[in-house]
Design a protein around this motif. Structure first.
Motif, PDB file in Angstrom:
ATOM      1  N   TYR A  61       8.777  -5.680   9.193  1.00 57.14           N
ATOM      2  CA  TYR A  61       8.174  -5.629   7.882  1.00 57.14           C
ATOM      3  C   TYR A  61       9.004  -6.487   6.947  1.00 57.14           C
ATOM      4  CZ  TYR A  61       6.629  -3.600   3.451  1.00 57.14           C
ATOM      5  OH  TYR A  61       6.149  -3.436   2.197  1.00 57.14           O
ATOM      6  N   SER A  63       8.825 -10.159   3.948  1.00 55.11           N
ATOM      7  CA  SER A  63       8.076 -11.269   3.362  1.00 55.11           C
ATOM      8  C   SER A  63       7.651 -12.282   4.405  1.00 55.11           C
ATOM      9  CB  SER A  63       8.944 -11.965   2.314  1.00 55.11           C
ATOM     10  OG  SER A  63       9.373 -11.048   1.357  1.00 55.11           O
ATOM     11  N   ASP A  66       4.742 -11.231   6.282  1.00 53.94           N
ATOM     12  CA  ASP A  66       3.548 -11.368   5.451  1.00 53.94           C
ATOM     13  C   ASP A  66       3.028 -12.791   5.456  1.00 53.94           C
ATOM     14  OD1 ASP A  66       3.458  -8.810   4.732  1.00 53.94           O
ATOM     15  OD2 ASP A  66       4.087  -9.076   2.646  1.00 53.94           O
ATOM     16  N   ARG A  70      -0.540 -13.797   6.845  1.00 52.15           N
ATOM     17  CA  ARG A  70      -1.533 -14.333   5.923  1.00 52.15           C
ATOM     18  C   ARG A  70      -1.880 -15.770   6.274  1.00 52.15           C
ATOM     19  NH1 ARG A  70      -3.142 -10.882   5.726  1.00 52.15           N
ATOM     20  NH2 ARG A  70      -1.800  -9.402   4.666  1.00 52.15           N
ATOM     21  N   ILE A 269      -9.058  -7.176   5.928  1.00 53.58           N
ATOM     22  CA  ILE A 269      -9.427  -6.411   4.728  1.00 53.58           C
ATOM     23  C   ILE A 269     -10.439  -5.332   5.076  1.00 53.58           C
ATOM     24  CG2 ILE A 269      -8.893  -8.220   3.057  1.00 53.58           C
ATOM     25  CD1 ILE A 269     -11.925  -8.755   2.924  1.00 53.58           C
ATOM     26  N   TYR A 318       2.790 -17.607  -1.500  1.00 49.73           N
ATOM     27  CA  TYR A 318       3.541 -16.368  -1.516  1.00 49.73           C
ATOM     28  C   TYR A 318       4.681 -16.438  -2.537  1.00 49.73           C
ATOM     29  CZ  TYR A 318       5.696 -12.130   0.219  1.00 49.73           C
ATOM     30  OH  TYR A 318       6.203 -10.878   0.321  1.00 49.73           O
ATOM     31  N   TYR A 321       3.446 -15.968  -6.007  1.00 45.58           N
ATOM     32  CA  TYR A 321       3.175 -14.556  -6.311  1.00 45.58           C
ATOM     33  C   TYR A 321       4.470 -13.794  -6.547  1.00 45.58           C
ATOM     34  CZ  TYR A 321      -1.600 -15.276  -4.642  1.00 45.58           C
ATOM     35  OH  TYR A 321      -2.871 -15.720  -4.487  1.00 45.58           O
ATOM     36  N   SER A 322       5.457 -14.075  -5.681  1.00 48.23           N
ATOM     37  CA  SER A 322       6.677 -13.278  -5.751  1.00 48.23           C
ATOM     38  C   SER A 322       7.546 -13.625  -6.939  1.00 48.23           C
ATOM     39  CB  SER A 322       7.506 -13.463  -4.482  1.00 48.23           C
ATOM     40  OG  SER A 322       6.733 -13.157  -3.372  1.00 48.23           O
ATOM     41  N   VAL A 325       5.236 -15.960 -11.375  1.00 43.47           N
ATOM     42  CA  VAL A 325       4.673 -17.056 -12.156  1.00 43.47           C
ATOM     43  C   VAL A 325       3.412 -16.538 -12.826  1.00 43.47           C
ATOM     44  CG1 VAL A 325       3.577 -19.312 -11.967  1.00 43.47           C
ATOM     45  CG2 VAL A 325       5.549 -18.764 -10.541  1.00 43.47           C
ATOM     46  N   PRO A 327      -0.302 -16.262 -13.952  1.00 41.96           N
ATOM     47  CA  PRO A 327      -1.435 -16.836 -13.228  1.00 41.96           C
ATOM     48  C   PRO A 327      -1.953 -18.122 -13.843  1.00 41.96           C
ATOM     49  CG  PRO A 327      -1.951 -14.638 -14.092  1.00 41.96           C
ATOM     50  CD  PRO A 327      -0.509 -14.868 -14.299  1.00 41.96           C
TER      51      PRO A 327
ATOM     52  N   SER C 169       1.977  -9.365 -13.163  1.00 44.67           N
ATOM     53  CA  SER C 169       0.555  -9.584 -13.367  1.00 44.67           C
ATOM     54  C   SER C 169       0.188 -10.890 -12.682  1.00 44.67           C
ATOM     55  CB  SER C 169       0.267  -9.659 -14.857  1.00 44.67           C
ATOM     56  OG  SER C 169      -1.112  -9.832 -15.047  1.00 44.67           O
ATOM     57  N   GLN C 170      -0.808 -10.829 -11.838  1.00 43.85           N
ATOM     58  CA  GLN C 170      -1.185 -12.029 -11.105  1.00 43.85           C
ATOM     59  C   GLN C 170      -2.683 -11.959 -10.836  1.00 43.85           C
ATOM     60  OE1 GLN C 170      -1.353 -15.207 -10.125  1.00 43.85           O
ATOM     61  NE2 GLN C 170       0.852 -15.101  -9.667  1.00 43.85           N
ATOM     62  N   THR C 171      -3.300 -13.110 -10.629  1.00 50.16           N
ATOM     63  CA  THR C 171      -4.742 -13.082 -10.405  1.00 50.16           C
ATOM     64  C   THR C 171      -5.068 -12.787  -8.938  1.00 50.16           C
ATOM     65  OG1 THR C 171      -6.779 -14.351 -10.390  1.00 50.16           O
ATOM     66  CG2 THR C 171      -4.746 -15.581 -10.159  1.00 50.16           C
ATOM     67  N   ARG C 176     -11.235  -8.793  -2.446  1.00 51.76           N
ATOM     68  CA  ARG C 176     -10.407  -7.880  -1.672  1.00 51.76           C
ATOM     69  C   ARG C 176      -9.236  -8.612  -1.030  1.00 51.76           C
ATOM     70  NH1 ARG C 176     -14.268  -3.489   1.474  1.00 51.76           N
ATOM     71  NH2 ARG C 176     -15.460  -2.992  -0.389  1.00 51.76           N
ATOM     72  N   ALA C 177      -9.550  -9.754  -0.413  1.00 50.95           N
ATOM     73  CA  ALA C 177      -8.522 -10.457   0.341  1.00 50.95           C
ATOM     74  C   ALA C 177      -7.358 -10.855  -0.562  1.00 50.95           C
ATOM     75  CB  ALA C 177      -9.123 -11.692   1.005  1.00 50.95           C
ATOM     76  N   LYS C 178      -7.711 -11.427  -1.719  1.00 54.18           N
ATOM     77  CA  LYS C 178      -6.654 -11.863  -2.637  1.00 54.18           C
ATOM     78  C   LYS C 178      -5.919 -10.668  -3.216  1.00 54.18           C
ATOM     79  CE  LYS C 178      -6.487 -16.319  -2.850  1.00 54.18           C
ATOM     80  NZ  LYS C 178      -5.234 -17.019  -2.613  1.00 54.18           N
ATOM     81  N   LYS C 180      -5.344  -7.912  -1.819  1.00 58.23           N
ATOM     82  CA  LYS C 180      -4.406  -7.418  -0.818  1.00 58.23           C
ATOM     83  C   LYS C 180      -3.185  -8.334  -0.726  1.00 58.23           C
ATOM     84  CE  LYS C 180      -4.153  -5.923   3.961  1.00 58.23           C
ATOM     85  NZ  LYS C 180      -4.880  -5.639   5.198  1.00 58.23           N
ATOM     86  N   GLU C 181      -3.461  -9.610  -0.689  1.00 62.26           N
ATOM     87  CA  GLU C 181      -2.387 -10.595  -0.523  1.00 62.26           C
ATOM     88  C   GLU C 181      -1.393 -10.517  -1.682  1.00 62.26           C
ATOM     89  OE1 GLU C 181      -4.035 -14.440   0.218  1.00 62.26           O
ATOM     90  OE2 GLU C 181      -2.132 -15.454  -0.126  1.00 62.26           O
ATOM     91  N   VAL C 182      -1.925 -10.446  -2.887  1.00 64.59           N
ATOM     92  CA  VAL C 182      -1.045 -10.405  -4.051  1.00 64.59           C
ATOM     93  C   VAL C 182      -0.263  -9.087  -4.067  1.00 64.59           C
ATOM     94  CG1 VAL C 182      -0.976 -10.382  -6.563  1.00 64.59           C
ATOM     95  CG2 VAL C 182      -2.499 -11.946  -5.382  1.00 64.59           C
ATOM     96  N   GLU C 184       0.648  -7.322  -1.583  1.00 68.12           N
ATOM     97  CA  GLU C 184       1.718  -7.413  -0.583  1.00 68.12           C
ATOM     98  C   GLU C 184       2.954  -8.066  -1.189  1.00 68.12           C
ATOM     99  OE1 GLU C 184       0.115  -9.583   2.664  1.00 68.12           O
ATOM    100  OE2 GLU C 184      -0.673  -7.809   3.676  1.00 68.12           O
ATOM    101  N   ALA C 185       2.706  -9.169  -1.868  1.00 63.29           N
ATOM    102  CA  ALA C 185       3.836  -9.881  -2.462  1.00 63.29           C
ATOM    103  C   ALA C 185       4.521  -9.027  -3.522  1.00 63.29           C
ATOM    104  CB  ALA C 185       3.365 -11.201  -3.061  1.00 63.29           C
ATOM    105  N   LEU C 187       4.684  -5.808  -3.611  1.00 63.31           N
ATOM    106  CA  LEU C 187       5.431  -4.723  -2.959  1.00 63.31           C
ATOM    107  C   LEU C 187       6.758  -5.222  -2.415  1.00 63.31           C
ATOM    108  CD1 LEU C 187       2.456  -2.954  -1.218  1.00 63.31           C
ATOM    109  CD2 LEU C 187       3.949  -1.968  -2.956  1.00 63.31           C
ATOM    110  N   LYS C 188       6.748  -6.444  -1.883  1.00 64.87           N
ATOM    111  CA  LYS C 188       8.002  -6.980  -1.363  1.00 64.87           C
ATOM    112  C   LYS C 188       8.959  -7.263  -2.511  1.00 64.87           C
ATOM    113  CE  LYS C 188       6.470  -7.140   2.856  1.00 64.87           C
ATOM    114  NZ  LYS C 188       5.096  -6.763   2.479  1.00 64.87           N
TER     115      LYS C 188
END
Ligand SMILES: Nc1ncnc2c1ncn2[C@@H]1O[C@H](COP(=O)(O)OP(=O)(O)OP(=O)(O)O)[C@@H](O)[C@H]1O
Ligand SMILES: Nc1ncnc2c1ncn2[C@@H]1O[C@H](COP(=O)(O)OP(=O)(O)OP(=O)(O)O)[C@@H](O)[C@H]1O
Ligand SMILES: [Mg+2]
Ligand SMILES: [Mg+2]
Lengths: 358, 521, 295, 322
Positions: A61, A63, A66, A70, A269, A318, A321-322, A325, A327, C169-171, C176-178, C180-182, C184-185, C187-188
């Motif tokens: 588990y 990054s 992931d 993905r 999903i 990724y 997102y992390s 940044v 949106p 905050s992220q788009t 659903r797919a996005k 989930k993906e966001v 995940e990030a 949570l990490k």
């Protein structure tokens, strides 16, 4: 290892400066790999615990997992796209095929939640094997359709696949009546989010497809023929290559990869979203192929390169997102990085820098 | 070794190159080369395939930057960075591979970059008129508004030459302009060159034809292995000496011999291929054709007489409208080249750039391509065997390449041609169609290749041989079919034709004879 | 009498919500005997403008549409007005200088939805004063009206409580797919620090729930989840205890639209703004409400 | 090679013919479709697309591709709206600025493509992300434009043949004519074709390949920003989500109009027929008015299919060689 030139190794090391570093730098894969490593380094220094891995519920588990997980659908799509691009073609219907195959699988396995005395129970429709076969079959049909239009009728690849790009998504929505089909069948989830020996199952799937493709390129003359057709179709035809069947094949192959990728996405999903699944995936796939060093003008290609290209894209996403940044800025960051990666691959740019230094 | 030449007409060379060196990865293409070009002379550059002629020209015209050395024009150093720089300096060039745009009209290809203008806009009418006039000079009467790709290679070559002639230049460079031209065309070209020479233009000319060299040159520079071997006045260098200097060892005199390559007493087998009424609208009038096992059949004719078209129909590269083909007596239908290949036919096209070489693939891959296509997609030829085959033919045909893994595109023109010939030899066909197989190949290699091919023929291969070089056709053919205006117009057994009569037959009248005789002086 | 002809331009079919909206309108038209000219804009404003122009050319009796975006409607609405065709807006409002260009607006208020989501969280915070409440937000498509407004409304309310802080905050592009993906990030990157998830629609929330489960946490308990729309899937999640609350945004505008359209054509006065009835459904009422859900 | 000989010219003709047939059939099926105004609406609604497609034609003929046009259009509307509404610049200056920025944006992409030998696809894809991203940096909201000149341009109806057209149509048609002239009668235009035919040869013939390529992308950027100006007349707003996916529409229009994506062959005027085909398909669907969202997609795909296949079959019937 470049699949495109099985004899890459046999090429005599250039006499001038044969240092290891030089070989790495001049290897066609050197640059994409370099870009990926650089990106990972940036992620490492900016995101705390980026390379941190732990075992959770018996699997790895973190990054990196992931990112791989993905990137898997994108890698598959890029694999198929590589061959299409190598023949000087392009397939922009990949996203639609992803939606279609995911939808078919989800609907056939599908099931609905029924309230049974206040207790939710799930009903599945069809044995999973059949459903998956049907989904891949649908993808293959899409590929055959594209193949006939391009190889048989000689339509320009971009318009030929544009037709399916528009209509394919419509078909998927027609099947689902525009609803998101939720799947309530555990075994199906394994494809996209299961783990085997601690690693995501999707990784094995990608590896399997990659190895089969690579073997196909190495053990048969497919790679040679695809390149020949991509570089000089007239000469290839005169040399006796069945150009039409070959082109037909690459579109079918590309669609099959997209179909598999669609299964992965919908399994991940746990539902099929006909309108959004795989949206713009074709652009990312093409980008992955180009970042991997394959020219859109056809010819020489590198399967490994495309895999790396896909990883670059996913790592970038990724990281964005992390890093937190905002949106609104995502796109600017993405464009700047894509741009820098390209620049790093340009030998002209390197020469310019060297001239500066000198 | 260098013989000093006194050029009394102009003591200062118009163009001078000194100490030019140029390396490509793994190859030293030029080392310390010098060249002097005087106004009002035709200077021929000679050397074996891969000697560095084309590279020298590309350095001179700004395509490549030399690693070292200097280029002087009028005694002043110049450093052209691009072809347009070179053109601006008055250096006009026709490169070895035809470099024109297939999608543009003939007239545009001649005038692009310096259009006649009217009110700021391109004056298409006057451009077309001028183009027509220019081509008329070379006695070519074609529709200048048609796309270039509609024309055979030879015509494209003439268009490229017209383009170069049109630039008001001081230096004209022609890299193997005559390799796909027939003698009448060459003759016309030479008369234009002579006129330009009289006007004081300096002309640098590359060819592998000794006849042509002696017909037009004032001086010769010989190159060998990327070095300048020497510079000689044409009149002071005998043919044999020239060949010796190019090769570097005493040549077997056969290279220059005109006598037949074999005695002609061969025994032929049954018909390998028969065609009846084979034709295609606008390309070839229906004709009968047959070739026997072990026979070397020459096809002679002027430019555009339909030789290439016939070859393409026989190979299934174009689809015939009429007629039928039988292979070993059985009727066959060739819809695509693959069908012909399956019937053991090979076809080496005249247009190596567009129809032959797969430029960024290696020499090995190019050589085994047709064999692999015949063997089938799934049964890949083992890598070891590919190497062995490639090595064998690189040896046999003397292909000069850094390695068999070098992309074919970086080989010299002549060596590319040899590799493509190897592609078909490797398949060991029952019948081989060779359309201008010796294009751009040097004297000795040509000799070797022809000997090789004749040997194959004696072993039972049927060969259809097309060449614009008549003596070559005469020398090696067992039988000659003459074509004119896209029709077969005569068939002659070995020995029925000689250098003079064949021209009359080909041209359909006697006018050509006298002029062409002039070429060989 | 001649049946009423209505031209309706829909945004697209980008979500289940939108599809339910379309179905409601089509069904209502059929039931009401209204001839419906339906055009799908595939999420593009220019397509909607084209559709409106073709409705004007076809001389329909009334035009209704759900604008893709608020601005940019002056010119074509003026053409409609010149052709004397009344215009009704559904679902989203438009931003025009001359309010007489449309007759009325039926629909929900995205800002209000955001506020309600915020209010629910404020209540929750009041009830659980000791739990830390770090919020992550999954935004809709950047620049889209619901994303902007739902963010605004939510922020407006939670801004009053300094304890409620949006840490990420992220788009997620409403998918659903996005989502989930966001997630995940997130949570990490933030791990256990995350207490609340606010998703601009149910689909993203459903995707995020999967990510939370895969990270070994319990959605709905370890992380409180608030979303908007109230689609069936959200109710299923709530029944399973994985989603805490969904703010309804009703797509069932069909019947209302038809009756208003008849009034408008008959020349009866109608209010300028008609808000649809929408509820807030916390998990507790989900099982009871589920059988009533039409979409 | 030889097979492609006359096809582009022929394809353009076929396109026009099929367009007429399509409109004829549509007119028979849906009354009112053939009214003058509906035909003019085709132009009014697609003026911006036509302008973009014109720029795209040059890029595609040169063997390249420009994916950034849709985003550059959106960015142009955004910058224009911001300059007008927030910075209060005079409208003409705004238009000039926007056009200049479009040129610069395109030219820089062209420079990267040529001087660093990067693939047009990636460079313009990065350009696409960048331009869209810059929109959001200005504002994620849409900005309404109420400048009198813009409003006038938006609402003026030029009476013509019993219907009306917008000033945008006039601008688009002028752009088209100018581009036809540019392609046909200027050395720049011909160099574009030469580069598309064979870039290597063009270079060897001494054409200014680098400069031409930069200019091509600059021109495409110019067209995209002019498209943006027309779009902001049309919508009276600036918005980051405007014209999503328009690059594909433009490419499709150009290709349907008979231009070969591999470069070298095609006619600028073909862009008009391509744009009209796409517009007609949409008009047919709007007039039908019974299609659900997915059937809309399927029917668009189906009509495209019928169109391309008929076009192709007619071209094949005309000439068949290798
Ligand atoms: N672009 C290139 N990259 C690598 N090697 C090259 C390149 N161009 C030429 N060479 C090598 O340089 C040498 C000289 O080639 P060049 O084309 O000048 O020969 P040439 O004298 O013109 O021969 P030919 O008579 O066959 O045309 C050859 O060995 C060739 O392989
Ligand atoms: N001198 C010429 N004038 C006009 N057209 C010509 C001339 N020479 C060749 N052509 C063109 O040549 C075409 C036929 O060429 P084909 O390739 O069959 O001839 P060929 O005998 O093989 O000639 P080549 O010596 O060029 O190979 C015709 O389409 C014609 O347009
Ligand atoms: Mg040469
Ligand atoms: Mg010929």
């Amino acid at each position: 290892m470049t699949i495109s030139t099985p004899a890459g190794a046999a090429r005599p090391a250039t006499t001038s400066d044969g240092s290891v570093l030089h070989t790495i730098l001049t290897h066609p894969l050197g640059r994409p790999v370099g870009a990926l490593v650089l990106l990972l380094l940036v992620a490492f220094f900016t995101i705390p615990g980026f390379f941190h891995l732990e075992v959770r519920d018996g699997h790895l588990y973190g990054s990196v997992i992931d990112i791989i997980n993905r990137a898997a659908p994108l890698m598959l799509a890029a694999l198929g796209m590589t061959l299409v691009i190598a023949t000087r073609g392009i397939d922009i219907s990949v996203g639609a095929v992803v939606a279609l195959s995911g939808t078919v699988a989800a609907m056939l396995i599908g099931g609905t939640m029924v309230m049974d005395n206040g207790v939710p129970t799930y009903v599945s429709n069809m044995p999973m094997g059949w459903a998956l076969a049907a989904a891949l079959g649908a993808a293959l049909l899409c590929g055959a359709w594209n193949g006939v239009l391009v190889a048989g009728l000689g339509l320009q690849p971009i318009v030929a696949t544009l037709i399916l790009m528009v209509a394919g998504r419509g078909l998927a929505q027609l099947l689902t009546d525009g609803q998101i089909v939720t799947v309530y069948y555990k075994p199906f989830f394994f494809i996209g989010s299961g783990y085997l020996f601690g690693l995501p199952f999707s990784l094995y799937l990608v590896a399997a497809v990659f190895i089969v493709t690579a073997l196909l390129m190495k053990k048969t003359a497919l790679g040679l023929f695809i390149q020949a057709v991509g570089i000089n179709p007239v000469a290839a035809r005169l040399a006796g290559i069945k150009t039409a069947s070959l082109i037909f094949f690459v579109y079918v192959f590309c669609a099959a990869c997209a179909g598999l990728s669609g299964l992965m996405i919908s399994s991940n999903i746990k539902s099929a979203d006909a309108n959004n699944a795989g949206l713009m995936l074709e652009l990312d796939a093409i980008l992955a192929v180009t970042l991997g060093g394959t020219s859109l003008a056809g010819g020489k290609f590198s399967l490994v390169g495309s895999m790396i290209g896909a990883l670059i894209i996913q790592t970038l996403t990724y990281t964005i997102y992390s890093l937190g940044v905002p949106p609104e800025v995502n796109m600017v960051v993405k464009s700047v990085v894509v741009f820098l990666v390209c620049m790093s691959q340009s030998s002209e740019f390197k020469q310019l820098l060297q001239r500066r230094k000198a | 070794m260098n013989t000093q030449v006194n050029h009394d007409a102009a003591p200062v060379p118009l163009l001078e190159l000194r100490g030019i060196s140029k390396s490509f990865p793994g190859v030293k293409a030029l080392s310390n080369v010098a060249l002097r070009l005087y106004p009002g002379e035709v200077h021929t550059l000679m050397g074996q395939n891969g000697a560095g002629k084309s590279t020298l020209i590309k350095v001179l015209t700004g395509v490549y930057t030399p690693d070292s050395g200097e280029i002087m024009l009028d005694g002043k150093p110049i450093a052209p960075a691009s072809t347009s720089d070179a053109q601006a300096l008055g250096i006009s060039t026709v490169y070895q591979e035809v470099n024109l745009c297939p999608n543009l009209s003939v007239a545009e290809n001649i005038f692009i970059g310096r259009y006649p203008r009217r009110f700021g806009a391109i004056d298409w009418r006057s451009m077309q008129q001028q183009a027509r006039a220019l081509l008329q000079q070379l006695q070519i009467d074609i529709d200048v508004t048609a796309q270039l790709s509609a024309f055979p290679l030879a015509i494209q070559q003439m268009v490229a030459i017209s383009r170069a002639l049109n630039i008001s230049a001081r230096v004209l460079i022609l890299d193997e302009p005559t390799s796909s031209l027939d003698e009448a065309e060459v003759n016309l070209l030479f008369s234009v060159l002579r006129r330009l020479r009289e006007q004081g233009m300096a002309i640098l000319f590359v060819t592998h034809f000794l006849d042509q060299t002696y017909a037009i040159s004032d001086r010769i520079t010989v190159m060998r292995n990327g070095e300048r071997e020497g510079e000689y006045p044409c009149s002071e260098l005998s043919r044999l000496a020239l060949v010796n200097k190019m090769i570097g060892v005493a040549a077997d005199t056969q290279a220059l011999a005109d006598e037949p390559l074999h005695d002609g007493a061969a025994s032929f087998g049954p018909n390998v291929l028969e065609a009846e009424g084979l034709g295609r609208k606008g390309a070839l009038a229906p004709m009968d054709f047959h070739i026997r096992q072990g026979e070397l059949l020459g096809l002679a004719g002027l430019l555009g007489s339909g030789r290439t078209e016939l070859a393409r129909l026989l190979f299934g590269a174009d689809k015939a409208d009429t007629g039928s083909i039988r292979i070993n007596g059985k009727a066959r239908n060739f819809a695509v080249p693959r069908d012909a290949i399956a019937a053991d036919i090979g076809f080496c096209s005249e247009d190596r750039k567009h129809e032959g070489a797969i430029l960024s693939l290696s020499v090995r891959e190019n050589i085994i391509l047709a064999l692999q296509a015949r063997t089938g997609l799934l049964r890949a030829i083992p890598f070891k065997r590919q190497q062995a085959l490639a090595d064998e033919y690189v040896q046999a045909l003397g292909i000069k390449t850094a390695s068999i893994e070098t992309p074919i595109g970086s080989l010299s023109g002549g060596n590319q041609q040899k590799a493509l010939l190897a592609r078909w030899l490797v398949t060991n066909p029952k019948m081989l169609i060779l359309d201008e197989p010796t294009r751009g190949i040097d004297v000795r290699a040509k000799q070797e290749i022809m000997t090789y091919v004749t040997k194959l023929c004696r072993k039972g291969m049927a060969i259809l041989f097309i060449s614009s070089e008549l003596p070559e056709v005469l020398r090696c053919s067992d039988r000659i079919v003459v074509m004119r205006d896209r029709k077969a117009c005569g068939e002659y057994a070995r020995g029925e034709l000689d250098d003079t009569t064949v021209l009359q037959v080909i041209a359909g009248d006697a006018h050509a004879t006298g002029e062409v005789a002039g070429v060989a002086t | 009498a001649k049946p009423l002809v209505m031209g309706f331009s829909q945004v697209g079919a980008e979500s289940e919500w939108r599809t339910a909206n379309t179905v409601s309108i089509k069904d209502a038209a059929k039931k009401d005997g209204v001839t419906l000219k339906f055009a799908d804009a595939q999420q593009k404003q220019e397509n909607q403008v084209k559709a409106l122009r073709s409705f004007i050319a076809q001389k329909v009796d009334v035009i209704a549409f759900s604008p893709v975006v608020e601005s940019g409607w002056d010119t074509v609405l003026r053409e409609a007005k010149a052709a004397k065709i009344p215009v009704i807006l559904t679902d989203r409002a438009v931003n025009v200088t001359d309010k007489s260009l449309y007759v009325t607006f039926i629909g929900s208020d995205f800002v209000e939805e955001g506020r309600r989501a915020g209010q629910w969280l404020m209540e929750y915070a009041k009830k659980n004063p000791d739990t830390p409440l770090n919020i992550v937000e999954l935004q809709g498509t950047v620049g889209s009206a619901p994303a902007i407004d739902r963010k605004e409304g939510f922020q407006e309310v939670i801004g009053k409580n300094p304890k409620l802080k949006i840490i990420r905050s992220q788009t997620g592009d409403f998918t659903r797919a996005k989502g989930k993906e966001v997630m995940e990030a997130f949570l990490k990157a933030e791990g256990k620090k995350i207490n609340v998830l606010y998703a601009h629609n149910d689909d993203m929330a459903i995707g995020a729930i999967q990510a939370i489960e895969e990270a070994g946490m319990k959605p709905g308990k370890d992380i409180i989840i608030i979303s908007i729309d109230g689609v069936k899937g959200a109710f299923e999640a709530m029944i399973a205890g994985k989603l805490n609350v969904t703010v309804e945004c009703s797509p069932l505008l069909g019947p209302q639209l038809m009756s208003i359209a008849r009034d408008v054509v008959a020349g009866k006065p109608v209010p300028k703004r008609i808000t649809t009835e929408e509820g807030v459904f916390p998990a507790e009422v989900a099982a009871k409400e589920f059988p009533n859900r039409k979409y | 090679m030889k097979g492609l000989l006359h096809t582009p010219y022929f394809t353009s003709l076929v396109t026009v013919l099929l367009l007429v047939v399509m409109l004829g059939l549509g007119g028979a099926m849906y009354p009112g479709l053939l009214s003058t105004q509906v035909i003019f609406n085709l132009l009014i609604d697609n003026a911006f697309l036509l302008v973009i497609a014109v720029g795209m034609t040059f890029v595609i003929v040169s063997g390249g591709i420009d994916l950034s046009v849709g985003s550059v259009l959106a960015l142009s509307t955004m910058i224009a709206a911001w300059l007008l509404q927030v910075a209060h610049w005079p409208p003409l200056l705004v238009i000039a600025t926007v056009l200049a920025l479009g040129c610069v944006f395109g030219a820089s992409m062209g420079a990267f493509i040529h001087y660093f030998k990067l693939q047009p696809f990636i460079v313009t894809l990065a350009g696409m992300f960048l331009a869209r991203g810059l929109c959001y940096l200005i504002s994620i909201n849409s900005i309404t434009i109420d400048d009198p000149l813009y409003v006038a341009m938006s609402q003026t109806q030029l009476q013509f043949l019993g219907g009306f057209v917008s000033p945008g149509v006039v601008i688009a048609v002028i752009t088209l004519l100018a581009a036809v002239w540019l392609a046909h009668a200027t050395p720049f235009g011909r160099a574009v074709y030469a580069i598309g035919g064979n870039e290597q040869s063009a270079l060897m013939m001494g054409l200014p390949v680098g400069r031409t390529k930069v200019l091509i992308y600059a021109f495409s950027g110019f067209c995209a920003s002019l498209g943006g100006v027309l779009f902001s007349f049309y919508m009276l707003s600036g918005y980051g989500l405007h014209a999503q996916g328009t690059e594909l529409d433009a490419i499709a229009a150009v290709v349907i109009g008979g231009t070969l994506l591999s470069g070298g062959y095609g006619y600028v005027a073909g862009a008009l027929s391509g744009v009209l085909v796409l517009g007609t398909i949409q008009t047919l669907i709007a007039f039908d008015g019974t299609l659900s969202s997915w059937w809309t997609k399927i029917v668009i795909g189906g009509l495209l299919f019928v169109f391309c296949v008929v076009q192709r079959l007619m071209a094949m019937g005309q000439k068949k060689t290798v």
